[in-house]
Design a protein around this motif. Structure first.
Motif: not given
Length: 952
Positions: A112-113, A489-490, A891-894, A920-926
């Protein structure tokens, strides 16, 4: 296939799906499933008496024809409502975009960023313009926001003031009338005494704790409140200011005058009038009150990698945690409208807002000069956009309406005119011509706006505002369109996948229902126009009231409450008024089952009632004997029972009629929470159950979209004895013969949003509405059967059926070191928003699929949960480096060169084949909530900080 049937488009499962699903849940027919799910003694014996279903095309023609019954006069009524210009780029890309309007409240911050950033922009804009340290992410309307200010200041009284029971609240006579009415409603049950007067001559006594003034006043006059606020502070009295947001571009901010709270509406920042709403209110205050601020606050935090992230701050204030100790309801927001208002500020920027504000002011000065030149007296010394003319109101009104113009007439010898950004030179000359005709003369034409200024020198704004980069970057349509898309998109919304939030009913918000909201024939009607100018609205609203009355089995309906929480409060206040009309002023005990929605006890306390909690059985049902004992114990003072049906546990309790009878036998009334009405429509109803009043969530059962956490509409439907007490309005008559004072600012609340529910009922019709309920029940029971063996369902009915939702127990997974939150985060990797987490039972998930989801989507969701169940079994409780604890995966992790995890990138990002087709790519980690609460930041960082980061 009947392609002109809306029911076919709204209900997800196909005819072929139906056969397979019935087989899966082990029944021969839908009738058998309903028989095994719903107690026989509450089933409706006859179909609802509603109009037959329309096709989408028939409805489009119908609603367009009704819109022609609204007279499109130019309205200069003001009173907190002004015609505004919604930029087309915002209309097309936000208001009309399901990526924005179908999103849910941002409880799952990682997906929900986008809307969180949009709301942070809104909060920054409000803080800058008001000159306050902290703003929330919107409230329902200006009047509600003012009432929240009154109650918050009451809550933060000094220890000495509380000990002395200081309870007087000063209200300026310049306050908007609808706000005063709502203050009266809120003050009564809390024993707050309102004292109305002239701030210029008023002297505070020791028995005052707070004050509220309007800036500019309802008359349009601009007052310098600096000395008044100083005197109040010297007497330990805190001051709230209700301020026009556009005027603050030119006027000294209330914060610089010393205000403790600033409230208002952002409607004139590009939001349609909509005959009263929905519009986003604002609430700004000092940081020292951050633990008391109503509603929700968006804050800056970081994710587990230390990257910037956003989330809802201070969430522990929410009702289902604090219950009767809650300060307000976090659900009382207008997120979609706040996003639009914030984008209006982003698009125009500080210089654009200054241009608009100056144009409005200079237009007002221009007509003042011309009307004065005709021989009239203009009564305001200083003003922003509103002038008062001394004239015979009846004469002016007759001429104005002939020219299709509305003014406001505060008394028989005064005409009030409020200008707005949409007024052109032709409009200004038309206004002046009304007064010229009354004098039987001609006026000189306004060809250029006056350069004169009617704002006092000492109140001209000198401070900067909205200096952050976001307000100074996106002024072309191309740039704003791309910025909106970047944020969209986020966010995971219903246009991507099912959102199976229990109790929240995230169903289809059909485009055919939404389209009329873009029509200016509906959008551009002021809420205080004469009723005969809004006959299209009157027909829709009256019909919708009648439909909801029929659906609930009651005798009357009020559409005024503009959220579910407001509906709860309104229902209880109507019950309170009923008891008092019978001389039962002492009835103040409200019984609430322990399984109830957390908003229930908070609403009861707001209504001045004392909460007595009744027990639940091991099966999750109301403990009837405990209820009986407590009802009899408190029979002399029993006011009400608040009950949710089906229960929050997702069960049709068979003893419900016995429960309502017990309450009635002991002198109480029964309030039914309508959150689960999607399991009742056409099958049973609150009247059959024995309730006396219920609120309905039109943003749940009746298809109004959640909009990221608002708009909502929460009408109340009542039995015959409660009809006389339905809420009124001080300007336009509405409500019952003994109406309680206002619940919301506008006579019919958020009227524009009600068009959606009207379309929902008209296009589904009697048969379609019942089938929607049936398929909601079928879909829930299908999921229940599919998850069997992987997850235990915590509660079921007597025949083992779920209602329209169910609770699955995730507490056993603690043995593997897995918490329910881990499941919620891992679902993001599968492309799903988590269902409702840890409510109403900690460590569980509450799933509600609604009727709108197809078998294919239900299967994808079940496959995801069953896959996660296998992943839980693979986890070593001693090793937190696992796919569950590391979720969600970005996506940054992958795409990073380094991969330090004991599982593959494939397993992290594409755990099932279907995910690859629509990832769907979450835009931040936990997100780290604790860090954000320890370091509370609720506005965009100053631009200097970004410069420092770039230079570092």
């Amino acid at each position: 296939m009947q392609t002109d049937s809306f029911k076919l488009r709204h209900i997800g499962p196909s005819k072929k799906d139906l056969e397979l699903m019935l087989k899966t849940v082990n029944v021969e027919s839908m009738e058998q499933l309903i028989f095994e799910t719903v107690p026989d003694d509450i089933l409706l014996k006859h179909p609802l008496n509603l109009p037959s279903a329309m096709s989408e095309q028939e409805y489009a023609n119908h609603i367009h024809a009704l819109s022609a019954d609204n007279k499109m006069f130019k309205s200069y009524i003001g009173l907190g409502y002004h015609e505004s210009c919604l930029p087309a780029v915002i209309q097309r890309n936000i208001l009309e975009n399901p990526g924005w309007y179908t999103a849910y409240t941002p409880y799952q911050a990682e997906i929900a960023q986008g809307r969180l950033e949009a709301l942070l922009n809104f909060q920054t804009m409000i803080s800058d313009l008001t000159g306050m340290e902290l703003a929330n992410a919107s409230l329902l309307d200006e009047s509600t926001s003012a009432a929240e200010a009154m109650t918050m200041l009451f809550a933060v009284r000094s220890r000495a003031q509380k000990k002395a029971n200081v309870n007087k609240f000063f209200v300026s006579e310049e306050l908007l009338p609808q706000t005063l009415s709502l203050l009266e409603t809120r003050a009564l049950p809390l024993d707050i005494e309102l004292v109305i007067g002239d701030h210029r001559t008023f002297t505070f006594g020791e028995d005052f704790y707070g004050a509220l003034v309007q800036y500019p006043g309802k008359s349009g006059e601009i007052y310098d409140y600096g000395e008044f606020i100083t005197k109040a502070h010297q007497a330990e009295i805190k001051v709230a200011v209700a301020a026009d947001i556009l005027s603050l571009v030119l006027l000294k901010s209330p914060g610089s005058l010393g205000a403790d709270v600033v409230v208002g509406t952002t409607q004139r920042f590009g939001i349609p009038l909509g005959y009263g709403g929905p519009h986003a209110a604002y609430f700004a205050t000092r940081e020292e009150y951050k633990r008391n601020i109503p509603g929700r606050i968006i804050g800056v935090t970081q994710d587990i990698d230390g990257n910037r992230a956003l989330r809802m701050a201070l969430q522990t204030r929410e009702q289902h945690i604090k219950r009767d100790k809650a300060t307000s309801n976090i659900c009382t927001a207008q997120v979609l409208l706040a996003v639009m208002a914030g984008m209006y500020a982003v698009y125009h920027g500080p210089e654009g807002l200054k241009y608009i504000a100056k144009k409005v002011h200079q237009s007002t000065v221009s007509i003042a000069e011309k009307i004065t030149a005709l021989g009239y007296t203009q009564l305001n010394t200083h003003y922003f956009d509103t002038i008062r003319i001394s004239a015979e109101a009846s004469t002016i009104k007759t001429i104005a309406e002939q020219k299709e113009i509305n003014f406001y007439y505060p008394d028989e010898n005064t005409v009030s005119i409020s200008l707005n950004e949409a007024a052109t030179l032709a409009d200004l000359n038309a206004i002046v011509s009304v007064f010229a005709e009354a004098k039987k003369t001609n006026a000189n034409t306004i060809e250029n706006l006056s350069a004169a200024i009617a704002i006092p020198e000492n109140l001209k704004r000198g401070s900067d505002y909205m200096t952050h980069e976001v307000f100074n970057s996106y002024h072309s349509e191309t740039e704003l369109m791309r910025y909106i898309k970047k944020l969209e998109r986020k966010d995971l919304s219903l246009n991507h996948s099912m959102i199976a939030l229990g109790s929240c009913t995230m169903k289809l918000n059909a485009a055919a229902e939404m389209l009329p909201l873009s029509d200016p024939q509906w959008g551009n009607i002021h809420p205080f126009v004469p009723v005969d100018q809004a006959q299209g609205y009157q027909k829709v609203l009256k019909n919708l009231e009648d439909y909801l009355t029929e659906i609930t089995g009651f005798s009357g309906t009020s559409l005024q409450p503009n959220s579910g929480a407001q509906g709860e409060y309104a229902g209880l206040m109507v019950i309170k008024a009923y008891h008092e009309s019978r001389g039962d002023h002492h009835r103040n005990i409200c019984l609430i089952p322990s399984s109830a929605h957390g908003t229930n006890p908070a609403s009861a306390v707001m209504a001045g009632m004392k909460v007595v909690v009744t027990k639940a059985t091991e099966e999750g049902n109301i403990d009837v004997e405990d209820l009986r004992q407590k009802a009899e114990q408190h029979k002399d003072n029993l006011a009400a029972l608040m009950v949710t049906y089906p229960s929050t546990h997702g069960v049709y309790e068979s003893a419900i009629k016995e429960v309502t009878s017990i309450v009635h036998d002991n002198g109480g009334q029964v309030y039914m929470d309508g959150a689960n009405m999607n399991a009742q429509v056409g099958i049973t109803n609150p009247g059959a159950i024995g309730a006396d009043v219920c609120h309905l969530n039109l943003h749940k059962t009746f298809a109004i979209p959640h909009g990221g956490g608002g708009p909502g509409v929460g009408p109340i439907c009542v039995a015959k004895q409660l009809v006389p007490f339905l809420p009124g309005n001080p300007i336009i008559k509405t409500g019952g013969e003994q109406a309680i004072t206002a619940i919301s600012a506008a006579p019919w609340g958020s009227s524009l949003a009600c068009l959606i529910s009207y379309g929902y009922v008209r296009m589904l019709g009697t048969k379609g509405l019942r089938e929607a309920t049936e398929f909601a029940i079928l879909n829930a029971n299908y999921i229940k059967e599919r998850l069997k063996g992987g997850y235990d369902v915590l509660y079921t009915g007597e025949r083992g059926r779920a209602a329209h939702e169910m609770i699955i127990d995730c507490r056993p997974f603690k043995a593997n070191g897995i918490e329910v939150t881990d499941i919620a985060k891992r679902l993001m990797d599968y492309g799903f928003h988590a269902p409702t987490v840890s409510f109403p039972v900690a460590g569980t998930i509450m799933i509600e699929p609604t009727e709108s989801e197809s078998k294919a989507e239900l299967d994808r969701f079940c496959d995801a949960l069953l896959s996660i169940r296998k992943e839980i079994d693979e986890v070593n409780a001693e090793d937190p480096n696992n796919v569950m604890k590391n979720a969600p995966h970005t996506l940054a992790m992958l795409t990073a060169d380094q991969w330090d995890f004991p599982y593959s990138r494939q397993k992290a990002a594409y755990p099932l084949a279907y995910v690859a087709d629509n990832k769907f790519w979450p835009s931040v980690r936990r997100v780290d909530d604790a860090y954000g609460d320890r370091n509370l930041i609720c506005t965009c960082a100053p631009i200097e900080e970004y410069m420092e980061e770039a230079e570092a």
